[in-house]
Design an enzyme around this catalytic site. Structure first.
Site, PDB file in Angstrom:
ATOM      1  N   LYS A 135      22.412 -11.595 -15.849  1.00  0.00           N
ATOM      2  CA  LYS A 135      21.749 -12.062 -14.630  1.00  0.00           C
ATOM      3  C   LYS A 135      20.523 -11.202 -14.381  1.00  0.00           C
ATOM      4  O   LYS A 135      20.493 -10.033 -14.723  1.00  0.00           O
ATOM      5  CB  LYS A 135      22.693 -11.951 -13.437  1.00  0.00           C
ATOM      6  CG  LYS A 135      23.936 -12.789 -13.594  1.00  0.00           C
ATOM      7  CD  LYS A 135      24.842 -12.581 -12.425  1.00  0.00           C
ATOM      8  CE  LYS A 135      26.124 -13.354 -12.638  1.00  0.00           C
ATOM      9  NZ  LYS A 135      27.078 -13.138 -11.597  1.00  0.00           N
ATOM     10  N   GLY A 136      19.512 -11.785 -13.764  1.00  0.00           N
ATOM     11  CA  GLY A 136      18.298 -11.040 -13.451  1.00  0.00           C
ATOM     12  C   GLY A 136      18.461 -10.211 -12.194  1.00  0.00           C
ATOM     13  O   GLY A 136      19.118 -10.615 -11.252  1.00  0.00           O
ATOM     14  N   GLY A 177      15.573  -7.777 -11.658  1.00  0.00           N
ATOM     15  CA  GLY A 177      14.259  -7.160 -11.551  1.00  0.00           C
ATOM     16  C   GLY A 177      13.420  -7.652 -10.389  1.00  0.00           C
ATOM     17  O   GLY A 177      12.524  -6.962  -9.931  1.00  0.00           O
ATOM     18  N   GLU A 178      13.696  -8.834  -9.879  1.00  0.00           N
ATOM     19  CA  GLU A 178      12.900  -9.391  -8.798  1.00  0.00           C
ATOM     20  C   GLU A 178      13.040  -8.593  -7.506  1.00  0.00           C
ATOM     21  O   GLU A 178      12.142  -8.566  -6.682  1.00  0.00           O
ATOM     22  CB  GLU A 178      13.295 -10.845  -8.530  1.00  0.00           C
ATOM     23  CG  GLU A 178      13.089 -11.772  -9.695  1.00  0.00           C
ATOM     24  CD  GLU A 178      14.244 -11.773 -10.682  1.00  0.00           C
ATOM     25  OE1 GLU A 178      15.280 -11.132 -10.401  1.00  0.00           O
ATOM     26  OE2 GLU A 178      14.108 -12.394 -11.731  1.00  0.00           O
TER      27      GLU A 178
END
Length: 64
Positions: free
Chosen positions: A27-28, A30-31
């Site tokens: 899952k991301g 970094g945002e």
């Protein structure tokens, strides 16, 4: 254009389940760290040039 102080608090919740849409289940995340970057860059451009740019991307033609 919102500034860093205008962005409300952000609650982070981790889910211990893999993402079925990606091959590794990753899952991301970094945002979360870049929420205020665009506003900070736009404000820096404003302070450096005196031109307020209200849309991204900020390009030289928008400063003319």
């Amino acid at each position: 254009m919102p500034t860093h102080a205008d962005v409300p608090g952000i609650d982070i919740h981790f889910v211990d389940q893999p993402d079925p849409q990606t091959p590794l289940g990753a899952k991301g995340i970094g945002e979360l760290g870049i929420v205020g970057v665009a506003a900070a860059v736009a404000n820096a451009v404003y302070h450096a040039t005196g031109e307020r740019v209200r849309s991204l991307p900020i390009t030289p033609d928008k400063l003319m």
